[in-house]
Design an enzyme around this catalytic site. Sequence first.
Site, mmCIF file in Angstrom:
data_model
loop_
_atom_site.group_PDB
_atom_site.id
_atom_site.type_symbol
_atom_site.label_atom_id
_atom_site.label_comp_id
_atom_site.label_asym_id
_atom_site.label_seq_id
_atom_site.Cartn_x
_atom_site.Cartn_y
_atom_site.Cartn_z
ATOM 1 N N GLU A 189 7.474 6.479 -4.630
ATOM 2 C CA GLU A 189 6.842 7.167 -3.498
ATOM 3 C C GLU A 189 7.837 8.001 -2.699
ATOM 4 O O GLU A 189 7.552 9.121 -2.290
ATOM 5 C CB GLU A 189 6.143 6.158 -2.572
ATOM 6 C CG GLU A 189 4.808 5.636 -3.092
ATOM 7 C CD GLU A 189 4.952 4.520 -4.114
ATOM 8 O OE1 GLU A 189 6.092 4.111 -4.429
ATOM 9 O OE2 GLU A 189 3.910 4.042 -4.608
ATOM 10 N N HIS A 240 -3.890 -3.349 0.390
ATOM 11 C CA HIS A 240 -4.584 -2.110 0.032
ATOM 12 C C HIS A 240 -5.661 -1.744 1.052
ATOM 13 O O HIS A 240 -6.527 -0.925 0.752
ATOM 14 C CB HIS A 240 -5.270 -2.231 -1.336
ATOM 15 C CG HIS A 240 -4.350 -2.237 -2.505
ATOM 16 N ND1 HIS A 240 -3.544 -3.316 -2.819
ATOM 17 C CD2 HIS A 240 -4.097 -1.301 -3.449
ATOM 18 C CE1 HIS A 240 -2.854 -3.036 -3.917
ATOM 19 N NE2 HIS A 240 -3.169 -1.825 -4.311
#
Lengths: 317, 325
Positions: free
Chosen positions: B59, B128
């Site tokens: 990321e 999440h």
Amino acid sequence: MKEHLDLLREMVRIRRFEERCAELYSSGQIRGFLHLYVGEEAVAAGVLSELDPQDAVVSTYRDHGHALARGVPMDAVMAEMFGKATGCSRGRGGSMHLFDATHRFFGGNAIVGGGLPVAAGLALAHVLRGEPRVVACFFGEGAAAEGEFHEVLNLAALWRLPVLFCCENNLYAMGTAFAKEHAAGDLALRASSYGLAAWSVDGMDVLAVKESARRATESIRAGGGPCLLELRTYRFRAHSMYDPERYRDKAEVTQWRHLDPIDRLVEVMRPEFTDDDRAALESEVSVEIDQAVATADAADLEPVADLTRFVTSEVTT
Amino acid sequence: MKTTYREALREAIRDAMNRDDRVFLMGEDVGSYGGCYAVSLGLLEEFGQERIRDTPLSESAFVGAGIGAALNGMRPIVEIMTVNFSLLALDQILNNAATLLHMSGGQFPVPLVIRMTTGAGRQLAAQHSHSLEGWYAHIPGLRVLAPATLEDARGMLWPALCDPDPVLIFEHNALYNLSGELADDAGPVDITRAAVRRPGKDVTLITYGGSLAKTLAAADDLAAEGIDAEVIDLRTLRPLDADTFLDSVRRTHHAVVVDEGWRSGSLSAEIAARIAEEALYDLDAPVRRVCSAEVPIPYAKHLEEAALPQPGSIAAAAREVVRGG
């Protein structure tokens, strides 16, 4: 001889600039963190002498040498040290954050490893446009312990991005010795495990640095993908002006000072390069620095009314 | 035409790619897989792998690469799978994207768009499901958008790409299947103003993103009881369009803030503070907030539902404000 003289001049400019900065720090005219490049000049001078104006440079918080060797005017760098409006970052960056769009100098990044992803992206843009450019990305050996180092080396090798990774291994991540930080000691081997060409260079020998940078940039421009140079160097002075240097012996520093890159190049240039030539060079550099200090000292401060400028772009229609 | 939030997002990307050669999309699984939430399905075949770039699971590297490409003349769209994963790139977003323009004295704008999924409601548990857009709305130098409608899903991307500075777009994961009618000529929308989604005169319900539909449902329930609620969709979480909600509060004299983020130190706290600073004497009752319970979002359906703002809890807060409990 001209090539040698250019390299020597660049190293002397950096050395004397840094020494003057230390004095100005002691007298309170420069504040904040100040990380000096003394001892490491051969790296900036050698690598950046091989870059073209259209190439790009990403630097670290020890960025004065990179900025000067890239051609950022000394007046603008010194004015930034003084926090003046005429500084190359308009007084908002200081010593650690020198920027210059004109010279494609994308700044000193003070998050260790934080410049590597940006360098990959600069290079990606060149790839997408089909331009044979190189992005030189400087960082220290301390960054090789950061996750971003590993992420970016993999990405750059995977996408064959035209980045010249320049790992300035000065043996200390601030005060942490190399051996206390890295389980495996060969950084070039570590880099090559990601699938890119990597080798170690004597970073105290500016001619060796230049030759390696030439080989690397030729390969990168020809589409050979990224390269990493481990530039073995040493900083003669403390990490910053706050550092009492408890972590290393004076004898070790003395030993490295015998490898001074400026003295070594002068030896190579003798006997054609005389003591008089040396004195003339020092005098020329001294004038440039005096001028930069005087200009910076006299320059205006950015008005406080402009404090919040450049948080978002000023769109002109 | 009949469409979904997901398809509207995809059409926005397709449109941007066709309008400007400098635009490209990169992120984890955006290509061969079609996007974790299938937003970019088919775009690899249409535009090729140079412009629809699958990235390694790195990321920080690919967000930072987006920053570098933006600095160097491109107009990247970077997709991060979820806001929780964006924390791995927070260094790049805060220390570079949001900071370089200022730190360089105005020399280096970063015209980057980052899209990511946010929010709970699909039993994905605590890594999440969080709503951290309020954290990003704390950061000077960023524009933060939260499309809650088909029009905004279709229309926010292009103006975001035209913005010379970094823009973060938060797509609530419960919205991807939202379906409805979208005008055939739907295109770019304004990304500076909040919107009144339901006019009303008794209480102002201020919300955004995944909580908009719940808030509108609460407003319907309140209407049946004779409480006429006005619903404000913030749309842009930074910079906040305070004028729109302050004007509303000055008319209704009652305010409830609905935010799926946690309450403490939150976007809802910022909105309540703005009301207190600017419109305190227009209020007939204290501002109320409906936020997520201060727990990591749990997996089990009944626990997850209990943790989140729901039409019932929103309506209850509005009743309390209007009728004094």
